[in-house]
Design a protein around this motif. Structure first.
Motif, mmCIF file in Angstrom:
data_model
loop_
_atom_site.group_PDB
_atom_site.id
_atom_site.type_symbol
_atom_site.label_atom_id
_atom_site.label_comp_id
_atom_site.label_asym_id
_atom_site.label_seq_id
_atom_site.Cartn_x
_atom_site.Cartn_y
_atom_site.Cartn_z
ATOM 1 N N ARG A 1 87.538 80.936 -50.696
ATOM 2 C CA ARG A 1 88.790 80.503 -49.485
ATOM 3 C C ARG A 1 89.827 80.402 -50.088
ATOM 4 N NH1 ARG A 1 87.638 80.959 -44.252
ATOM 5 N NH2 ARG A 1 88.857 79.784 -42.969
ATOM 6 N N GLU A 2 89.831 79.372 -51.006
ATOM 7 C CA GLU A 2 91.824 79.144 -51.461
ATOM 8 C C GLU A 2 92.130 80.351 -51.883
ATOM 9 O OE1 GLU A 2 95.068 76.601 -52.238
ATOM 10 O OE2 GLU A 2 93.349 76.359 -50.737
ATOM 11 N N VAL A 3 91.397 80.991 -52.409
ATOM 12 C CA VAL A 3 92.111 82.038 -53.031
ATOM 13 C C VAL A 3 92.822 82.991 -51.917
ATOM 14 C CG1 VAL A 3 92.246 84.443 -54.176
ATOM 15 C CG2 VAL A 3 90.758 83.019 -55.201
ATOM 16 N N LEU A 4 91.639 82.882 -50.639
ATOM 17 C CA LEU A 4 92.326 83.919 -49.329
ATOM 18 C C LEU A 4 92.937 83.658 -48.461
ATOM 19 C CD1 LEU A 4 91.327 86.033 -47.336
ATOM 20 C CD2 LEU A 4 89.624 84.829 -46.267
ATOM 21 N N ARG A 5 92.853 81.826 -48.869
ATOM 22 C CA ARG A 5 94.589 81.384 -47.702
ATOM 23 C C ARG A 5 95.366 81.711 -48.514
ATOM 24 N NH1 ARG A 5 97.580 77.017 -48.447
ATOM 25 N NH2 ARG A 5 96.423 76.293 -50.344
ATOM 26 N N ARG A 6 95.589 81.853 -49.750
ATOM 27 C CA ARG A 6 97.107 82.147 -51.103
ATOM 28 C C ARG A 6 97.454 83.195 -50.618
ATOM 29 N NH1 ARG A 6 98.098 78.073 -56.002
ATOM 30 N NH2 ARG A 6 96.735 76.857 -54.646
ATOM 31 N N LEU A 7 96.371 84.072 -50.805
ATOM 32 C CA LEU A 7 96.624 85.494 -50.804
ATOM 33 C C LEU A 7 97.087 86.135 -48.513
ATOM 34 C CD1 LEU A 7 96.391 88.327 -51.231
ATOM 35 C CD2 LEU A 7 94.176 88.814 -51.107
ATOM 36 N N GLU A 8 96.634 85.737 -48.018
ATOM 37 C CA GLU A 8 97.063 85.154 -46.828
ATOM 38 C C GLU A 8 98.250 85.282 -46.168
ATOM 39 O OE1 GLU A 8 92.699 85.784 -43.792
ATOM 40 O OE2 GLU A 8 94.084 83.878 -44.334
ATOM 41 N N HIS A 9 99.046 84.219 -46.729
ATOM 42 C CA HIS A 9 100.201 82.811 -47.147
ATOM 43 C C HIS A 9 101.631 83.711 -47.821
ATOM 44 C CE1 HIS A 9 96.983 81.113 -44.379
ATOM 45 N NE2 HIS A 9 98.310 80.449 -43.577
ATOM 46 N N THR A 10 100.970 84.650 -48.572
ATOM 47 C CA THR A 10 101.464 84.928 -50.173
ATOM 48 C C THR A 10 102.746 83.859 -50.711
ATOM 49 O OG1 THR A 10 103.619 84.972 -48.840
ATOM 50 C CG2 THR A 10 101.797 87.178 -49.084
ATOM 51 N N LEU A 11 101.358 82.908 -50.765
ATOM 52 C CA LEU A 11 102.259 81.719 -51.686
ATOM 53 C C LEU A 11 102.896 82.406 -53.307
ATOM 54 C CD1 LEU A 11 99.164 78.809 -50.365
ATOM 55 C CD2 LEU A 11 101.664 79.739 -49.249
ATOM 56 N N PRO A 12 103.856 81.352 -53.687
ATOM 57 C CA PRO A 12 104.363 82.212 -55.002
ATOM 58 C C PRO A 12 103.446 80.897 -55.945
ATOM 59 C CG PRO A 12 105.110 79.746 -53.648
ATOM 60 C CD PRO A 12 104.629 80.323 -53.013
ATOM 61 N N GLU A 13 102.407 80.323 -55.666
ATOM 62 C CA GLU A 13 101.306 79.905 -57.236
ATOM 63 C C GLU A 13 99.949 80.389 -56.963
ATOM 64 O OE1 GLU A 13 102.891 77.011 -54.413
ATOM 65 O OE2 GLU A 13 104.268 76.744 -55.249
ATOM 66 N N GLY A 14 100.403 81.109 -57.867
ATOM 67 C CA GLY A 14 98.804 81.503 -57.976
ATOM 68 C C GLY A 14 97.331 80.354 -58.693
ATOM 69 N N TYR A 15 96.527 81.297 -58.931
ATOM 70 C CA TYR A 15 94.977 80.211 -58.070
ATOM 71 C C TYR A 15 94.249 81.205 -59.238
ATOM 72 C CZ TYR A 15 91.111 77.398 -56.523
ATOM 73 O OH TYR A 15 90.580 76.402 -56.085
ATOM 74 N N GLU A 16 93.742 80.221 -59.730
ATOM 75 C CA GLU A 16 91.935 80.799 -60.569
ATOM 76 C C GLU A 16 90.936 80.451 -59.976
ATOM 77 O OE1 GLU A 16 90.174 81.263 -64.631
ATOM 78 O OE2 GLU A 16 91.469 79.607 -64.342
ATOM 79 N N VAL A 17 89.466 81.010 -59.869
ATOM 80 C CA VAL A 17 88.109 80.552 -59.735
ATOM 81 C C VAL A 17 87.064 81.309 -60.716
ATOM 82 C CG1 VAL A 17 86.105 80.748 -58.501
ATOM 83 C CG2 VAL A 17 88.692 80.653 -57.534
ATOM 84 N N GLY A 18 86.251 80.645 -61.633
ATOM 85 C CA GLY A 18 85.538 80.768 -62.396
ATOM 86 C C GLY A 18 85.960 80.091 -63.366
ATOM 87 N N PRO A 19 85.772 80.905 -64.567
ATOM 88 C CA PRO A 19 85.576 82.032 -65.011
ATOM 89 C C PRO A 19 83.815 81.284 -65.154
ATOM 90 C CG PRO A 19 86.533 80.680 -67.510
ATOM 91 C CD PRO A 19 86.729 80.101 -66.279
ATOM 92 N N CYS A 20 83.256 82.826 -65.707
ATOM 93 C CA CYS A 20 81.435 82.737 -65.403
ATOM 94 C C CYS A 20 81.511 83.570 -66.869
ATOM 95 C CB CYS A 20 80.797 83.464 -64.541
ATOM 96 S SG CYS A 20 80.870 82.061 -63.011
ATOM 97 N N PRO A 21 80.468 84.005 -67.418
ATOM 98 C CA PRO A 21 79.600 84.887 -68.280
ATOM 99 C C PRO A 21 79.018 85.665 -68.104
ATOM 100 C CG PRO A 21 77.869 83.717 -68.268
ATOM 101 C CD PRO A 21 79.264 82.249 -67.624
ATOM 102 N N LEU A 22 79.871 87.280 -68.455
ATOM 103 C CA LEU A 22 79.015 88.509 -67.614
ATOM 104 C C LEU A 22 77.495 88.274 -68.045
ATOM 105 C CD1 LEU A 22 82.176 91.053 -68.675
ATOM 106 C CD2 LEU A 22 81.709 90.412 -66.058
ATOM 107 N N SER A 23 76.742 89.370 -66.937
ATOM 108 C CA SER A 23 75.647 89.395 -66.733
ATOM 109 C C SER A 23 75.326 90.953 -67.233
ATOM 110 C CB SER A 23 75.015 88.740 -65.914
ATOM 111 O OG SER A 23 75.114 89.517 -64.431
ATOM 112 N N LEU A 24 74.263 90.734 -67.681
ATOM 113 C CA LEU A 24 73.938 92.314 -68.022
ATOM 114 C C LEU A 24 73.796 92.929 -66.863
ATOM 115 C CD1 LEU A 24 70.448 91.563 -70.558
ATOM 116 C CD2 LEU A 24 72.907 92.393 -71.023
ATOM 117 N N GLN A 25 73.249 91.812 -65.858
ATOM 118 C CA GLN A 25 73.370 93.038 -64.559
ATOM 119 C C GLN A 25 74.412 93.267 -64.207
ATOM 120 O OE1 GLN A 25 71.369 90.162 -61.878
ATOM 121 N NE2 GLN A 25 70.534 91.608 -60.853
ATOM 122 N N THR A 26 75.785 92.100 -64.380
ATOM 123 C CA THR A 26 76.874 92.844 -63.954
ATOM 124 C C THR A 26 77.563 94.047 -65.107
ATOM 125 O OG1 THR A 26 77.339 90.517 -63.281
ATOM 126 C CG2 THR A 26 79.473 91.676 -63.848
#
Length: 337
Positions: A149-174
């Motif tokens: 949700r926070e990524v979308l908010r920053r993307l929609e408002h083109t905010l100047p500060e970066g943001y990260e969600v994760g990380p997660c290990p890559l699964s075999l399915q991925t």
């Protein structure tokens, strides 16, 4: 999507082509609609994209023949799912800070436009798989309560500060979904439908991975949670000392096996890895501050031998303390045109 610039001094020595040379044909992405091959004294970069209105897939491959700093820049604000398939890249992201892109991990970034980020490469081969999503497409996965949700908010408002969600290990399915996208021979309109289905699968797998990690964190309240948090604080405040796990356990009056088990429950990592992480974090801060010589920094974070400290730092960060300090200073420069 992400573009990878070189330093101003190196600009005169690079060539850029929209064709893949014969020597790299085995790396061709069959469905690519855009190709960019950059070659220079450092080696080569191959970017291949499949572009659609609401999403873009980019396979970025780096053939590095000597240590180099590259400067990733987003031409427009990006919401991007990043999968590091091969290699480990220490980065400095403007408006965000230090990030280590580790092999077989994925995470979601908001990347502001026009910021000159820094990626530090040692000699070797690196490969990342990136999916950029438009705000409209990302909104399908960013409902109220979603970690995106926070990524979308920053993307929609083109905010100047970066943001990260994760990380997660890559699964075999991925990894299986990524391989399907890389090697599909489907062409025409059906290709976009196929890619879109795989993108949806990957986004759902990523959200499921985030949920699983969240549940693991909240599953059990450790019996010694308070003591383990106190231990973490003690470690962070005493990095210059010898921090030996049995001695730390004895100081707490607990058996070493109990301390190791309970610490991992609370902090999701071993005591040794936490000590190393905190020492490297403190070292990066002191190197960035630039007020102490490297020998003194080594002592401050618990290393009696500056050469050994440099070796450990390079192993963890991909570059030497001296190179990191210079890169951090250079990262304040303006973006290249």
């Amino acid at each position: 999507m992400m573009q990878y610039h070189v330093s101003g001094k190196m600009m005169a020595y690079i060539t850029v082509s929209n064709e893949i040379p014969k020597s790299h044909q085995q790396h061709r992405l069959a469905a690519a609609t855009y190709i960019e091959f950059t070659q220079g004294p450092f080696g080569a970069i191959l970017l291949q994209r499949v572009v659609n209105g609401d999403w873009t897939v980019q396979l970025a491959q780096f053939f590095i023949s000597r240590q180099v700093r590259l400067y990733p820049v987003a031409q427009q604000p990006l919401g991007i799912l990043h999968c590091m398939l091969e290699g480990r890249i220490p980065c400095i992201l403007q408006g965000f800070g230090d990030v280590m892109l580790r092999e077989k991990e994925w995470r979601f970034f908001y990347v502001p436009a026009g910021k000159r980020n820094t990626a530090m490469f040692s000699k070797g081969y690196y490969e990342s798989f990136q999916i950029g999503l438009s705000p409209a497409y990302l909104s399908r996965f960013a409902h109220n309560g979603s970690p995106l949700r926070e990524v979308l908010r920053r993307l929609e408002h083109t905010l100047p500060e970066g943001y990260e969600v994760g990380p997660c290990p890559l699964s075999l399915q991925t990894l299986d979904q990524v391989e399907k996208m890389r090697h599909t021979q489907i062409t025409g309109p059906t290709r976009n439908l196929y890619y879109q289905a795989r993108i949806n699968d990957l986004m759902l797998l990523y959200l499921a991975s985030l949920e699983q990690m969240s549940q693991q964190r909240n599953k059990t309240v450790a019996r010694y949670e308070k003591e383990m948090k106190q231990l973490a604080d003690y470690i962070a405040d005493n990095l210059e000392k010898q921090l030996i796990v049995p001695q730390l356990a004895a100081k707490m009056g607990l058996h070493v096996q109990i301390v190791e088990k309970e610490f991992k429950k609370v902090h999701l990592q071993t005591i040794k890895s936490f000590i190393l992480e905190q020492r490297m974090k403190r070292a990066r801060y002191l190197l960035t501050e630039g007020k102490m010589p490297i020998v003194e920094i080594a002592y401050t974070v618990g290393y009696g031998d500056a050469a050994y400290f440099s070796n450990v730092f390079k192993k963890q960060s991909g570059i030497t303390p001296t190179a990191y300090q210079k890169a951090k200073k250079d990262s304040t420069d303006k973006p290249l045109p």
